[in-house]
Write an enzyme that holds these catalytic residues in place. Sequence first.
Site, PDB file in Angstrom:
ATOM      1  N   PHE A  89      65.285  -1.916  38.450  1.00  0.00           N
ATOM      2  CA  PHE A  89      64.386  -2.646  37.617  1.00  0.00           C
ATOM      3  C   PHE A  89      64.719  -3.106  36.734  1.00  0.00           C
ATOM      4  O   PHE A  89      65.667  -2.969  35.782  1.00  0.00           O
ATOM      5  CB  PHE A  89      63.467  -1.276  37.203  1.00  0.00           C
ATOM      6  CG  PHE A  89      61.939  -1.901  36.468  1.00  0.00           C
ATOM      7  CD1 PHE A  89      60.996  -2.332  36.930  1.00  0.00           C
ATOM      8  CD2 PHE A  89      62.339  -1.792  35.172  1.00  0.00           C
ATOM      9  CE1 PHE A  89      59.966  -2.679  36.033  1.00  0.00           C
ATOM     10  CE2 PHE A  89      60.952  -2.212  34.188  1.00  0.00           C
ATOM     11  CZ  PHE A  89      59.999  -2.766  34.813  1.00  0.00           C
ATOM     12  N   ASP A 132      72.598  -4.101  32.897  1.00  0.00           N
ATOM     13  CA  ASP A 132      71.442  -3.808  32.225  1.00  0.00           C
ATOM     14  C   ASP A 132      71.332  -2.341  31.569  1.00  0.00           C
ATOM     15  O   ASP A 132      71.168  -1.295  32.277  1.00  0.00           O
ATOM     16  CB  ASP A 132      70.075  -3.996  32.998  1.00  0.00           C
ATOM     17  CG  ASP A 132      68.842  -3.803  32.585  1.00  0.00           C
ATOM     18  OD1 ASP A 132      68.614  -3.243  31.602  1.00  0.00           O
ATOM     19  OD2 ASP A 132      67.886  -3.926  33.283  1.00  0.00           O
ATOM     20  N   LYS A 166      64.504  -0.476  25.022  1.00  0.00           N
ATOM     21  CA  LYS A 166      64.069   0.813  24.658  1.00  0.00           C
ATOM     22  C   LYS A 166      64.544   1.663  23.559  1.00  0.00           C
ATOM     23  O   LYS A 166      64.164   1.244  22.519  1.00  0.00           O
ATOM     24  CB  LYS A 166      64.333   1.738  26.002  1.00  0.00           C
ATOM     25  CG  LYS A 166      63.368   1.207  27.232  1.00  0.00           C
ATOM     26  CD  LYS A 166      63.392   2.185  28.216  1.00  0.00           C
ATOM     27  CE  LYS A 166      62.253   1.710  29.291  1.00  0.00           C
ATOM     28  NZ  LYS A 166      62.775   0.882  30.287  1.00  0.00           N
TER      29      LYS A 166
END
Length: 392
Positions: free
Chosen positions: A136, A221, A250
Amino acid sequence: MDTAIVESATAHLMQLNVRPAARMERGFGSYLWDTSGRRYLDFVQAWAVNCLGHSPDVLTHALQRQLERVVHVGGAFHNQPADALAGRLAALSGLSRVFLACSGAEANEAAVKLARKWGQKHRGGAFEVITTYDSFHGRTLAMTCASGKPGFDRAFPPAVQGFPKVPYGDVAAVADAIGERTVAVMVEPIQGEAGVVVPPPGYLRALRALCDERGILLLLDEVQTGMARTGPLFAHQHEGAVPDIMTLGKGLGGGLPISAMLAREQVACFELGDHGGTFSGHALLSAGALALLELLTSESHTAVRARSAQRLEASLGQIAREHGLGLRGRGHLWALVLRDDRAERVRDRAFELGLLINAARPNVLRLMPALDVNEREIAELGVLLRAALAPG
Ligand SMILES: *Cc1c(COP(=O)(O)O)cnc(C)c1O
């Protein structure tokens, strides 16, 4: 869940997921309260975003101080908090060039653009970025195509080209997929949204060696795994495998929408005008992220976090043994693997009991609490989670 109430209460928000009727009003640390005064123990923390829980003092104070100075000066001018944040991130990562953005997807877009630019300059126009199944990387048009979530790249045709996929954790598959058009490999150090999938030991180190050997870039990532979510500040530090490009999001802002794309000096080949963003280098967001970063990297907080992670792992291990469940993860990012597809039911039951957890997959519960979640809160998790898991 009473969907009728949800619909009337949110008549003007696009319905993109099913949410409980409760409206969240206030949060502090590991707890959230809704408008009726009900309290919830939060082991989701807005998807691993609130790394120090809800409204930590360090963030409140930094934002108040910066609000009184300046909120945003735009990309045409330097500002102190953004320069300082970039400097700290560069020093801590060894990646000396930083681009600040507002979301993980945006940071990943910037990373892929930079890799393609590097391919134009140094690899004969190579542009393909190899990614992995079930990965993702965000929800922009290009990142849905980069992501390996089943069906994601066919949902909004025509697809953005240039993201061939291989199985996660399989270095030989990457080696086989590398061709003349390959410019980079992009992976998550642990696949978060896939349900906390931990690769075999040595995976990142082997990818690093492979990329060096074949002259392509390693792009990590770390939007979910970064900012000490798995233990060290960056998850790749478990293996000492330094990427050429890394993205953070995040936890970087502890709840604020700030992200970063970092690159090695020799790889940071953007030219004037190649990239930017209206909110890039935002002074207020940067001041918040900088204050959090100072705390996260302090010795005392590192010790608190390590003790918290040990307690959490021990407690989850106990629950997994009692209920015959699988357990995978690291630090403060964990998944319990159920024996059947009842994750959503357990999540809903936990919600009714006042515990927030995430059903990452039909059979996977994911937990991503504040990094300083304490002994009492972990004990409370044990009580509530056991009740939610109980048959019936
Ligand atoms: C959440 C996430 C993203 C997307 O971040 P947004 O801020 O939602 O755009 C990208 N990559 C990983 C690994 C993530 O967990």
